[in-house]
Design a protein around this motif. Structure first.
Motif, short mmCIF file in Angstrom:
data_model
loop_
_atom_site.label_atom_id
_atom_site.label_comp_id
_atom_site.label_asym_id
_atom_site.label_seq_id
_atom_site.Cartn_x
_atom_site.Cartn_y
_atom_site.Cartn_z
N UNK A 68 0.83 -1.21 0.00
CA UNK A 68 0.00 0.00 0.00
C UNK A 68 0.87 1.27 0.00
N UNK A 69 1.91 1.26 0.82
CA UNK A 69 2.78 2.43 0.90
C UNK A 69 3.56 2.62 -0.40
N UNK A 70 3.98 1.53 -1.01
CA UNK A 70 4.66 1.63 -2.30
C UNK A 70 3.73 2.29 -3.32
N UNK A 71 2.48 1.87 -3.31
CA UNK A 71 1.49 2.47 -4.22
C UNK A 71 1.33 3.96 -3.99
N UNK A 72 1.29 4.36 -2.72
CA UNK A 72 1.19 5.79 -2.40
C UNK A 72 2.42 6.55 -2.89
N UNK A 73 3.58 5.97 -2.67
CA UNK A 73 4.81 6.64 -3.12
C UNK A 73 4.81 6.76 -4.64
N UNK A 74 4.40 5.71 -5.30
CA UNK A 74 4.40 5.69 -6.76
C UNK A 74 3.43 6.71 -7.35
N UNK A 75 2.26 6.83 -6.74
CA UNK A 75 1.23 7.71 -7.28
C UNK A 75 1.30 9.14 -6.76
N UNK A 76 1.93 9.34 -5.59
CA UNK A 76 1.92 10.67 -4.99
C UNK A 76 3.32 11.21 -4.70
N UNK A 77 4.06 10.55 -3.86
CA UNK A 77 5.36 11.08 -3.41
C UNK A 77 6.35 11.26 -4.55
N UNK A 78 6.49 10.25 -5.38
CA UNK A 78 7.47 10.32 -6.46
C UNK A 78 7.12 11.40 -7.48
N UNK A 79 5.88 11.46 -7.96
CA UNK A 79 5.55 12.56 -8.89
C UNK A 79 5.75 13.94 -8.26
N UNK A 80 5.43 14.09 -6.96
CA UNK A 80 5.67 15.38 -6.29
C UNK A 80 7.15 15.69 -6.24
N UNK A 81 7.97 14.67 -5.98
CA UNK A 81 9.41 14.87 -5.96
C UNK A 81 9.91 15.34 -7.32
N UNK A 82 9.39 14.74 -8.39
CA UNK A 82 9.82 15.12 -9.74
C UNK A 82 9.46 16.57 -10.07
N UNK A 83 8.44 17.10 -9.40
CA UNK A 83 8.04 18.49 -9.61
C UNK A 83 8.66 19.45 -8.59
N UNK A 84 9.39 18.91 -7.63
CA UNK A 84 9.93 19.73 -6.55
C UNK A 84 11.05 20.64 -7.02
N UNK A 85 11.21 21.75 -6.33
CA UNK A 85 12.29 22.69 -6.64
C UNK A 85 13.65 22.01 -6.49
N UNK A 86 13.78 21.18 -5.47
CA UNK A 86 15.05 20.48 -5.24
C UNK A 86 15.45 19.66 -6.47
#
Length: 100
Positions: A68-86
Protein backbone atom coordinates in the motif's frame (compact mmCIF):
# COMPACT_ATOMS: atom_id res chain seq x y z
CA UNK A 1 6.82 6.44 3.69
CA UNK A 2 10.19 5.60 2.24
CA UNK A 3 11.65 4.96 5.69
CA UNK A 4 8.85 2.48 6.42
CA UNK A 5 9.35 0.72 3.10
CA UNK A 6 13.10 0.44 3.72
CA UNK A 7 12.52 -0.80 7.28
CA UNK A 8 10.32 -3.56 5.85
CA UNK A 9 13.01 -4.52 3.37
CA UNK A 10 15.55 -4.78 6.19
CA UNK A 11 13.05 -6.76 8.27
CA UNK A 12 12.75 -9.39 5.52
CA UNK A 13 16.51 -10.05 5.75
CA UNK A 14 16.45 -10.96 9.45
CA UNK A 15 17.17 -14.64 10.07
CA UNK A 16 16.64 -14.93 13.83
CA UNK A 17 13.01 -15.33 14.92
CA UNK A 18 13.63 -13.44 18.17
CA UNK A 19 15.15 -10.52 16.26
CA UNK A 20 12.23 -10.61 13.82
CA UNK A 21 9.77 -10.34 16.70
CA UNK A 22 11.63 -7.41 18.20
CA UNK A 23 12.00 -5.59 14.87
CA UNK A 24 8.36 -6.24 13.89
CA UNK A 25 7.13 -4.68 17.11
CA UNK A 26 9.44 -1.72 16.59
CA UNK A 27 8.26 -1.19 12.99
CA UNK A 28 4.63 -1.40 14.07
CA UNK A 29 5.11 1.02 16.96
CA UNK A 30 7.08 3.49 14.88
CA UNK A 31 5.15 3.50 11.61
CA UNK A 32 1.78 1.75 11.86
CA UNK A 33 0.34 2.35 15.31
CA UNK A 34 -2.14 5.21 15.37
CA UNK A 35 -0.44 8.47 16.34
CA UNK A 36 3.01 6.90 16.17
CA UNK A 37 5.89 9.29 15.64
CA UNK A 38 6.32 8.39 11.95
CA UNK A 39 2.83 7.08 11.20
CA UNK A 40 2.31 6.12 7.57
CA UNK A 41 -0.98 6.63 5.78
CA UNK A 42 -2.75 3.27 5.81
CA UNK A 43 -6.42 2.40 5.56
CA UNK A 44 -8.00 0.79 8.61
CA UNK A 45 -8.22 -2.66 6.99
CA UNK A 46 -4.49 -2.74 6.20
CA UNK A 47 -3.59 -1.42 9.64
CA UNK A 48 -5.73 -4.06 11.36
CA UNK A 49 -4.51 -6.84 9.05
CA UNK A 50 -0.92 -5.93 9.86
CA UNK A 51 -1.68 -5.81 13.57
CA UNK A 52 -3.17 -9.31 13.35
CA UNK A 53 -0.06 -10.52 11.52
CA UNK A 54 1.97 -9.63 14.60
CA UNK A 55 0.32 -12.54 16.40
CA UNK A 56 2.38 -14.88 14.21
CA UNK A 57 5.37 -12.98 12.89
CA UNK A 58 6.78 -14.04 9.54
CA UNK A 59 8.86 -12.25 6.92
CA UNK A 60 5.64 -11.41 5.08
CA UNK A 61 3.74 -9.83 7.98
CA UNK A 62 4.20 -6.30 6.57
CA UNK A 63 3.70 -7.20 2.91
CA UNK A 64 0.24 -5.70 2.51
CA UNK A 65 1.15 -2.48 4.31
CA UNK A 66 4.38 -2.23 2.34
CA UNK A 67 2.48 -2.75 -0.91
CA UNK A 68 0.00 0.00 0.00
CA UNK A 69 2.78 2.43 0.90
CA UNK A 70 4.66 1.63 -2.30
CA UNK A 71 1.49 2.47 -4.22
CA UNK A 72 1.19 5.79 -2.40
CA UNK A 73 4.81 6.64 -3.12
CA UNK A 74 4.40 5.69 -6.76
CA UNK A 75 1.23 7.71 -7.28
CA UNK A 76 1.92 10.67 -4.99
CA UNK A 77 5.36 11.08 -3.41
CA UNK A 78 7.47 10.32 -6.46
CA UNK A 79 5.55 12.56 -8.89
CA UNK A 80 5.67 15.38 -6.29
CA UNK A 81 9.41 14.87 -5.96
CA UNK A 82 9.82 15.12 -9.74
CA UNK A 83 8.04 18.49 -9.61
CA UNK A 84 9.93 19.73 -6.55
CA UNK A 85 12.29 22.69 -6.64
CA UNK A 86 15.05 20.48 -5.24
CA UNK A 87 14.82 17.98 -8.09
CA UNK A 88 14.38 20.66 -10.75
CA UNK A 89 17.42 22.54 -9.43
CA UNK A 90 19.52 19.39 -9.63
CA UNK A 91 18.35 18.69 -13.17
CA UNK A 92 19.05 22.26 -14.24
CA UNK A 93 22.53 22.15 -12.70
CA UNK A 94 23.21 18.89 -14.50
CA UNK A 95 22.10 20.39 -17.82
CA UNK A 96 24.23 23.47 -17.25
CA UNK A 97 27.43 21.62 -16.43
CA UNK A 98 29.70 20.66 -19.28
CA UNK A 99 31.01 17.12 -19.70
CA UNK A 100 34.62 16.48 -18.73
Amino acid sequence: NLEFWLACEEFKKIKSQSKMVSKAKKIFAEYIAIQSCKEVNLDSYTREHTKENLQNITRSCFDLAQKRIYGLMEKDSYPRFLRSDLYLDIINQKKGSSPL
